[in-house]
Design an enzyme around this catalytic site. Structure first.
Site, PDB file in Angstrom:
ATOM      1  N   GLY A 218      37.067  39.070  32.635  1.00  0.00           N
ATOM      2  CA  GLY A 218      37.818  40.010  31.589  1.00  0.00           C
ATOM      3  C   GLY A 218      39.163  40.754  32.386  1.00  0.00           C
ATOM      4  O   GLY A 218      39.126  40.472  33.774  1.00  0.00           O
ATOM      5  N   SER A 219      39.422  41.665  31.648  1.00  0.00           N
ATOM      6  CA  SER A 219      40.699  42.247  32.510  1.00  0.00           C
ATOM      7  C   SER A 219      40.374  43.150  33.618  1.00  0.00           C
ATOM      8  O   SER A 219      39.141  43.957  33.623  1.00  0.00           O
ATOM      9  CB  SER A 219      41.320  43.055  31.212  1.00  0.00           C
ATOM     10  OG  SER A 219      40.814  44.002  30.803  1.00  0.00           O
ATOM     11  N   ALA A 221      41.345  46.476  33.744  1.00  0.00           N
ATOM     12  CA  ALA A 221      40.861  47.819  33.191  1.00  0.00           C
ATOM     13  C   ALA A 221      39.642  47.800  32.785  1.00  0.00           C
ATOM     14  O   ALA A 221      38.904  48.707  32.962  1.00  0.00           O
ATOM     15  CB  ALA A 221      41.995  47.962  32.211  1.00  0.00           C
ATOM     16  N   THR A 222      39.011  46.635  32.054  1.00  0.00           N
ATOM     17  CA  THR A 222      37.726  46.776  31.591  1.00  0.00           C
ATOM     18  C   THR A 222      36.744  46.433  32.747  1.00  0.00           C
ATOM     19  O   THR A 222      35.608  47.451  32.626  1.00  0.00           O
ATOM     20  CB  THR A 222      37.570  45.631  30.513  1.00  0.00           C
ATOM     21  OG1 THR A 222      38.664  45.584  29.615  1.00  0.00           O
ATOM     22  CG2 THR A 222      36.061  45.591  29.664  1.00  0.00           C
ATOM     23  N   GLY A 223      37.082  46.001  33.553  1.00  0.00           N
ATOM     24  CA  GLY A 223      36.157  45.815  34.722  1.00  0.00           C
ATOM     25  C   GLY A 223      35.813  47.181  35.352  1.00  0.00           C
ATOM     26  O   GLY A 223      34.763  47.406  35.828  1.00  0.00           O
ATOM     27  N   GLU A 240      34.513  39.241  37.531  1.00  0.00           N
ATOM     28  CA  GLU A 240      35.639  38.318  37.580  1.00  0.00           C
ATOM     29  C   GLU A 240      36.838  38.898  36.675  1.00  0.00           C
ATOM     30  O   GLU A 240      36.774  38.903  35.321  1.00  0.00           O
ATOM     31  CB  GLU A 240      35.281  37.144  36.970  1.00  0.00           C
ATOM     32  CG  GLU A 240      34.127  36.444  37.844  1.00  0.00           C
ATOM     33  CD  GLU A 240      34.553  35.829  39.247  1.00  0.00           C
ATOM     34  OE1 GLU A 240      35.768  35.878  39.696  1.00  0.00           O
ATOM     35  OE2 GLU A 240      33.730  35.763  40.147  1.00  0.00           O
ATOM     36  N   CYS A 274      42.938  32.677  34.196  1.00  0.00           N
ATOM     37  CA  CYS A 274      42.965  33.851  35.309  1.00  0.00           C
ATOM     38  C   CYS A 274      43.743  33.675  36.647  1.00  0.00           C
ATOM     39  O   CYS A 274      44.384  34.115  37.186  1.00  0.00           O
ATOM     40  CB  CYS A 274      41.566  34.241  35.595  1.00  0.00           C
ATOM     41  SG  CYS A 274      40.295  32.899  35.928  1.00  0.00           S
TER      42      CYS A 274
END
Ligand code: NAD
Length: 469
Positions: A218-219, A221-223, A240, A274
């Site tokens: 995912g993004s 920020a979420t990572g 990732e 991505c």
């Protein structure tokens, strides 16, 4: 169809539901479960209960079960593809391709096997490294390739003896829930669970004391949020995350082949990839010819609903992504960007036309942030050195590419690019046996190959003295 949570080998009605929107219309077409904290805990508990029975199976026994599951997925690939097109937006042929690709990767993973390693052996001692499963793994995926991303995580996790809770994006939940349904009766109850939810469910999963590892796509920020969540119980992480890949087109690159490779390297999946070639740096001596070839390809591309077989590209997947792309185009215009091509798209749902800008100032949002959509700027550069400097001037580090007839020279440049993978004369190219992952803010750890499998294991050293007298 009534959709429920796939927990402990059964479909369980959720207390709450949330609408699933077809991006081609902007209208809801189904209701998906929205897991509460209690329901999230129930999925983790089911996986935890199943683990003792699953991890003691031999590798070959697990492979047998997984291959039966893959066969069942293949048998339902028509249904999966239809769902995928409705929830994600991509043309049906692309959905079918995503499922075939996911199966190809999954089957290749099944051929891999991690073995014990003797690290040291003397007359008096033997030191052995064993790779053991971790326990419960949370697999959290993004909305751009829901089936592919899920299979990239669940199959290696299950193969290595872990039990899984898969949580797809609530924007594209149905194909993953169908994977869960297909798994019913094939996997022992609780081995493979699928729940759907957003922030609340995701936060719970990634901080749950009984989850040993989070594999996330995912993004950025979420990572980072997941890493913070996971700290309290020191979970293993594979992250990732996004990319802002650069492509360098050298003075001697063959124009038509490079334009074709980079056009689809950028616009595949409506640019929601991505490792798409999101920043393209072209040598000034071939700039005009490259732009002409690139624009000519764009002119022949059809944007339309995924169920229309003449559509090459579908809509953006969601309203937030659509707004972000509009914002980037407005920013480029405000900076004096010149539009070289603007295509057409249906005036409904989240469709956005292809927009190709000429050189933009390097501060433009389209270059600094991740342009996750059908827009691109073609940047003119004066030399290879300038291109390398620009390419590396980013916080992302997923992929990068160099295009040239001089393969040796291009390879030397590729090795100077700050990325998890550098490609020469292709972008992107992935392979189930070759580790893939980002550096800098793009990622932590890898997927694919033996290294990818290893990320779902812990090392156990057995240090033996063989001559105790
Ligand atoms: P996202 O980060 O918004 O969401 C990804 C997943 O995380 C979803 O399932 C979401 O529900 C979940 N989530 C959200 N908040 C959470 C939290 N606090 N805790 C746990 N889970 C949470 O990403 P997205 O918008 O769905 O996907 C697009 C992004 O994914 C892009 O940046 C793209 O580049 C990236 N991506 C990366 C790869 C890769 O291999 N590197 C592949 C595909 C997509």
């Amino acid at each position: 169809m009534i959709w429920g949570l796939e927990i402990d080998g059964a479909t369980v009605a959720a207390g709450r539901t949330a609408p699933v929107v077809d991006p081609a219309t902007g209208q809801a077409f189904a209701a998906a479960p929205d897991a509460s904290l209690l329901e999230t805990d129930a999925a983790v508990a089911a996986a935890n209960r199943a683990w003792p029975g699953w991890h003691v199976l031999t590798h070959d026994q697990r492979v047998l079960i997984i291959k039966r599951f893959l066969k069942a997925v293949e048998a339902r690939s028509g249904d999966l593809a239809t769902l995928l097109t409705h929830e994600q937006g991509k043309p049906l042929a692309r959905s079918t391709g995503e499922i075939a690709g996911a199966l190809m990767f999954a089957r290749a993973f099944c051929e891999l096997k991690l073995s014990d390693k003797i690290l040291r052996e003397t007359d008096t001692s033997r030191i052995v490294e064993r790779l053991k499963p971790l326990g419960v793994v949370a697999c959290i995926t993004a909305w751009n390739f829901p089936v592919m991303l899920a299979m990239w995580k669940i199959i290696p996790a299950l193969l290595t003896g872990n039990c899984v809770v898969l949580k797809p994006s609530p924007l594209t939940p149905l194909s993953s829930l169908l994977l869960g349904k297909i798994g019913q009766g094939l996997f022992p109850a609780g081995v493979f669970n699928v729940i759907v939810g957003g922030f609340e469910c995701g936060s719970r999963l990634t901080s749950h004391p009984d989850v040993s590892k989070v594999s996330f796509t995912g993004s950025v920020a979420t990572g980072k949020a997941i890493m913070a969540n996971a700290a309290s119980s020191l979970k293993r992480l594979t992250l990732e995350r996004g990319g802002n890949d650069a492509a360098i087109v050298r003075e001697d690159a063959p124009i038509q082949a490079t334009a074709h490779g980079l056009f689809w390297g950028k616009f595949h999946n409506c640019g929601q990839l991505c490792a798409a070639a999101k920043r393209i740096y072209i040598h000034e001596n071939i700039y005009d010819a490259f732009v002409a070839a690139f624009v000519e390809i764009a002119q022949g591309v059809q944007i339309g609903v995924g169920t229309d077989p003449t559509s090459d590209i579908g809509p953006l997947q969601n309203q937030a992504q659509f707004n972000q792309i509009i914002d980037m185009v407005d920013d480029a215009r405000a900076r004096g960007g010149q539009i070289l091509f603007q295509g057409r798209a249906p005036d409904q749902g989240f469709f956005h036309p292809i927009v190709i800008f000429g050189s933009l100032p390097h501060e433009a949002k389209m270059l600094r942030e991740e342009a996750f959509g059908p827009i691109v700027a073609l940047q003119k550069v004066q030399s290879d050195e300038e291109a390398i400097l620009r390419a590396n001037d980013t916080g992302f580090g997923l992929g990068a590419s160099v295009w040239s007839t001089d393969v040796e020279g291009a390879t030397a440049i590729a090795e100077r690019l700050e990325a998890g993978t550098s490609w020469v004369n292709q972008h992107p190219a992935i392979d189930p046996l070759t580790p893939f992952g980002g550096i800098k803010e793009s990622g932590l750890g890898v997927e694919f190959g033996e290294d990818g499998l290893r990320e779902f294991t812990r090392r156990h050293i057995v240090n033996i003295k063989t001559n105790l007298q």
